[in-house]
Scaffold this motif. Structure first.
Motif, PDB file in Angstrom:
ATOM      1  N   GLU A  12       0.822  -1.221   0.000  1.00  0.00           N
ATOM      2  CA  GLU A  12       0.000   0.000   0.000  1.00  0.00           C
ATOM      3  C   GLU A  12       0.850   1.263   0.000  1.00  0.00           C
ATOM      4  O   GLU A  12       0.488   2.253  -0.632  1.00  0.00           O
ATOM      5  CB  GLU A  12      -0.938  -0.001   1.210  1.00  0.00           C
ATOM      6  CG  GLU A  12      -2.170  -0.865   1.034  1.00  0.00           C
ATOM      7  CD  GLU A  12      -3.160  -0.648   2.158  1.00  0.00           C
ATOM      8  OE1 GLU A  12      -4.062   0.188   1.996  1.00  0.00           O
ATOM      9  OE2 GLU A  12      -3.008  -1.302   3.212  1.00  0.00           O
ATOM     10  N   LEU A  15       1.907   2.181  -3.606  1.00  0.00           N
ATOM     11  CA  LEU A  15       0.934   2.596  -4.617  1.00  0.00           C
ATOM     12  C   LEU A  15       1.269   4.006  -5.091  1.00  0.00           C
ATOM     13  O   LEU A  15       1.805   4.798  -4.317  1.00  0.00           O
ATOM     14  CB  LEU A  15      -0.482   2.575  -4.027  1.00  0.00           C
ATOM     15  CG  LEU A  15      -1.032   1.210  -3.613  1.00  0.00           C
ATOM     16  CD1 LEU A  15      -2.348   1.391  -2.856  1.00  0.00           C
ATOM     17  CD2 LEU A  15      -1.243   0.307  -4.814  1.00  0.00           C
ATOM     18  N   PRO A  16       1.018   4.370  -6.358  1.00  0.00           N
ATOM     19  CA  PRO A  16       0.299   3.636  -7.402  1.00  0.00           C
ATOM     20  C   PRO A  16       1.167   2.669  -8.194  1.00  0.00           C
ATOM     21  O   PRO A  16       0.675   2.000  -9.099  1.00  0.00           O
ATOM     22  CB  PRO A  16      -0.187   4.767  -8.311  1.00  0.00           C
ATOM     23  CG  PRO A  16       0.921   5.777  -8.253  1.00  0.00           C
ATOM     24  CD  PRO A  16       1.382   5.750  -6.819  1.00  0.00           C
ATOM     25  N   TYR A  19      -0.173  -0.904  -8.065  1.00  0.00           N
ATOM     26  CA  TYR A  19      -1.508  -1.236  -8.570  1.00  0.00           C
ATOM     27  C   TYR A  19      -1.417  -2.262  -9.688  1.00  0.00           C
ATOM     28  O   TYR A  19      -2.328  -3.077  -9.875  1.00  0.00           O
ATOM     29  CB  TYR A  19      -2.204   0.015  -9.123  1.00  0.00           C
ATOM     30  CG  TYR A  19      -2.998   0.784  -8.109  1.00  0.00           C
ATOM     31  CD1 TYR A  19      -3.873   0.149  -7.228  1.00  0.00           C
ATOM     32  CD2 TYR A  19      -2.912   2.174  -8.045  1.00  0.00           C
ATOM     33  CE1 TYR A  19      -4.617   0.876  -6.304  1.00  0.00           C
ATOM     34  CE2 TYR A  19      -3.647   2.913  -7.131  1.00  0.00           C
ATOM     35  CZ  TYR A  19      -4.502   2.246  -6.257  1.00  0.00           C
ATOM     36  OH  TYR A  19      -5.233   2.966  -5.348  1.00  0.00           O
ATOM     37  N   THR A  20      -0.335  -2.231 -10.447  1.00  0.00           N
ATOM     38  CA  THR A  20      -0.238  -3.041 -11.661  1.00  0.00           C
ATOM     39  C   THR A  20       0.897  -4.061 -11.614  1.00  0.00           C
ATOM     40  O   THR A  20       1.190  -4.698 -12.632  1.00  0.00           O
ATOM     41  CB  THR A  20      -0.032  -2.121 -12.876  1.00  0.00           C
ATOM     42  OG1 THR A  20       1.012  -1.181 -12.573  1.00  0.00           O
ATOM     43  CG2 THR A  20      -1.302  -1.365 -13.219  1.00  0.00           C
ATOM     44  N   TYR A 285      -1.812   6.492  -0.059  1.00  0.00           N
ATOM     45  CA  TYR A 285      -3.093   5.816  -0.311  1.00  0.00           C
ATOM     46  C   TYR A 285      -3.628   5.124   0.937  1.00  0.00           C
ATOM     47  O   TYR A 285      -4.843   4.973   1.094  1.00  0.00           O
ATOM     48  CB  TYR A 285      -2.932   4.785  -1.426  1.00  0.00           C
ATOM     49  CG  TYR A 285      -2.828   5.368  -2.815  1.00  0.00           C
ATOM     50  CD1 TYR A 285      -3.961   5.489  -3.625  1.00  0.00           C
ATOM     51  CD2 TYR A 285      -1.617   5.788  -3.330  1.00  0.00           C
ATOM     52  CE1 TYR A 285      -3.872   6.007  -4.911  1.00  0.00           C
ATOM     53  CE2 TYR A 285      -1.518   6.311  -4.608  1.00  0.00           C
ATOM     54  CZ  TYR A 285      -2.642   6.421  -5.395  1.00  0.00           C
ATOM     55  OH  TYR A 285      -2.552   6.943  -6.660  1.00  0.00           O
ATOM     56  N   GLY A 321      -1.879   8.626 -10.500  1.00  0.00           N
ATOM     57  CA  GLY A 321      -2.234   7.217 -10.513  1.00  0.00           C
ATOM     58  C   GLY A 321      -2.041   6.558 -11.866  1.00  0.00           C
ATOM     59  O   GLY A 321      -1.275   7.018 -12.715  1.00  0.00           O
ATOM     60  N   SER A 338      -6.220   7.676 -10.326  1.00  0.00           N
ATOM     61  CA  SER A 338      -6.193   6.844 -11.515  1.00  0.00           C
ATOM     62  C   SER A 338      -7.425   7.096 -12.381  1.00  0.00           C
ATOM     63  O   SER A 338      -8.501   7.429 -11.878  1.00  0.00           O
ATOM     64  CB  SER A 338      -6.151   5.360 -11.116  1.00  0.00           C
ATOM     65  OG  SER A 338      -4.986   5.068 -10.386  1.00  0.00           O
ATOM     66  N   VAL A 381      -8.225  -2.085 -11.368  1.00  0.00           N
ATOM     67  CA  VAL A 381      -7.704  -0.819 -10.839  1.00  0.00           C
ATOM     68  C   VAL A 381      -8.739   0.287 -10.974  1.00  0.00           C
ATOM     69  O   VAL A 381      -8.923   1.102 -10.056  1.00  0.00           O
ATOM     70  CB  VAL A 381      -6.391  -0.427 -11.549  1.00  0.00           C
ATOM     71  CG1 VAL A 381      -5.911   0.950 -11.082  1.00  0.00           C
ATOM     72  CG2 VAL A 381      -5.303  -1.466 -11.292  1.00  0.00           C
ATOM     73  N   THR A 385     -10.275   2.255  -7.510  1.00  0.00           N
ATOM     74  CA  THR A 385      -9.834   3.649  -7.335  1.00  0.00           C
ATOM     75  C   THR A 385     -10.973   4.655  -7.530  1.00  0.00           C
ATOM     76  O   THR A 385     -10.733   5.859  -7.533  1.00  0.00           O
ATOM     77  CB  THR A 385      -8.685   3.978  -8.315  1.00  0.00           C
ATOM     78  OG1 THR A 385      -9.116   3.751  -9.666  1.00  0.00           O
ATOM     79  CG2 THR A 385      -7.467   3.132  -8.031  1.00  0.00           C
TER      80      THR A 385
END
Length: 391
Positions: A12, A15-16, A19-20, A285, A321, A338, A381, A385
């Motif tokens: 966390e 992030l971002p 995220y991927t 985040y 994001g 994002s 995502v 978000t």
């Protein structure tokens, strides 16, 4: 022995960027953390990550497994102690478990059941987004030593001006002509089929990874990393671009991290220092507030597939994001969620259909497919978000 890299407790706070991707797919130095572990152990390593990422980054289990915290970068002591772990043993740095031996990789780790083995020195760790650029120099030197040990560099063309020749390594197929390479402040690694065009001024450390390009007249201050397929131009200072991202024109990028498939339009400028010289705060985040970095210099953190239009201005300590599209005059706010579309005058939702059209077009130029797995990740995502977007 089967080795697995886990996200641990820092996902966390990263992030971002995460995220991927799993934590261990972050690039710092020359290689990703995952690539570093595979090089050191000389074995394929899988992942324990979020469910929605597991199709792209699967877990491989066996009867005997060692789970390693993917935020920790390998070094000689860490690798030696990881491969020596036996059943009911766990490796620690301070109060934090770095790795442990298990028969059941998906069961909860129970500290009381394990014999505690301690590290004697602290490894490099990536626990916050700003660690990626602030620790890049140390990681780059470690990777440089690992990748070049016992090997001979391709010759450096006599058209270049070179300082500290022995600290420069050029892989097969790389091109460097009529440029200044000063490796006295850190190593310069030029990857396979990478290119440094004429008139570039480079002050190490620099990692220019496979097929990456420095455009004519680029000015690079280290420690900077351009991942595979990236293009850099203008002025860049202490920044990391993961892969296939572009800052190909004039403008300044400093103390920043860009994920994959990002693009900064011509004359985009990022501020990396506040006017009052105060320490920079970055969007967090986890707390949904702004966290203290303790850094005076901190620019842009940008997730995958995000873009800035020409002449964009990005304020100190801005977090963007995934799949955001920024354009127009003025400074956008320093947290851009994002799938946002807009700029200083406000944002609307960047609809996935439109975002994916841009992603497909950009990826096609590099002969990479935007497949169903990639779309499923980005669809997830988009959903998780939603709460930060304002239409």
């Amino acid at each position: 022995m089967n080795y697995i890299l886990s996200d641990g407790k820092y996902r966390e706070s990263l992030l971002p960027l995460t995220y991927t991707r799993p934590v261990c797919e972050i690039r710092i130095g020359i290689l990703t953390i995952h690539e570093k572990w595979e090089k050191w152990l000389n074995i394929s390593i899988s992942y324990i990550t979020e469910d929605y990422l597991s199709k792209k980054f699967p877990t491989v289990t066996a009867s005997d497994n060692v789970i390693v915290n993917g935020a920790y970068l390998p070094n000689q002591e860490l690798v030696s102690k990881v491969i020596s772990l036996k059943e009911n043993q766990a490796l620690y740095w301070g109060d934090e478990c770095v790795a442990y031996f298990t028969k059941e990789p998906f069961s909860d780790f129970q500290e009381s059941l394990y014999e505690k083995i301690e590290l004697e020195s602290e490894p490099i760790t990536v626990k916050n987004t700003w660690d990626v650029f602030s620790k890049n120099g140390e990681a780059l030197q470690t990777d440089f030593d690992l990748l070049t040990h016992g090997r001979k560099s391709q010759p450096i063309s006599s058209t270049n001006q070179v300082v500290n020749h022995e600290n420069i390594f050029i892989e097969e197929g790389a091109k460097v002509e009529f440029s200044i390479l000063n490796a006295s402040t850190g190593p310069i690694y030029i990857g396979k089929n990478a290119e440094i065009m004429e008139g570039c001024i480079i002050r190490g450390a620099l990692a220019l990874c496979e097929k990456a390009v420095l455009k004519v007249g680029s000015k690079i201050y280290g420690p900077t990393t351009a991942g595979p397929g990236c293009k850099l131009g203008g002025e860049v200072n202490n920044s990391v671009l993961f892969a296939y991202s572009n800052k190909g024109h004039e403008g300044f990028l400093g103390n920043s991290v860009l994920g994959e498939w990002c693009n900064l339009g011509a004359d985009t400028n990022t501020s990396n220092l506040k006017n009052n010289y105060a320490p920079v705060r970055l969007w967090d985040y986890k707390t949904e507030g702004f966290a203290k970095t303790g850094l005076q210099f901190c620019g842009l953190i940008m997730g995958d597939h995000s873009k800035c239009g020409i002449n964009s201005m990005v304020n100190t300590g801005t977090v963007v994001g995934v799949n955001a599209n920024i354009f127009g005059s003025g400074y956008p706010r320093n947290f851009v969620p994002s799938f946002s579309w807009g700029g200083a005058s406000g944002f609307t939702t960047y609809l996935p259909k439109k975002a994916y059209e841009a992603a497909k077009a950009m990826m096609k130029r590099r002969n990479v497919d935007f497949d169903d797995v990639e779309q499923e990740v980005l669809d997830h995502v988009f959903e998780i978000t939603k709460k930060w977007r304002r239409d």
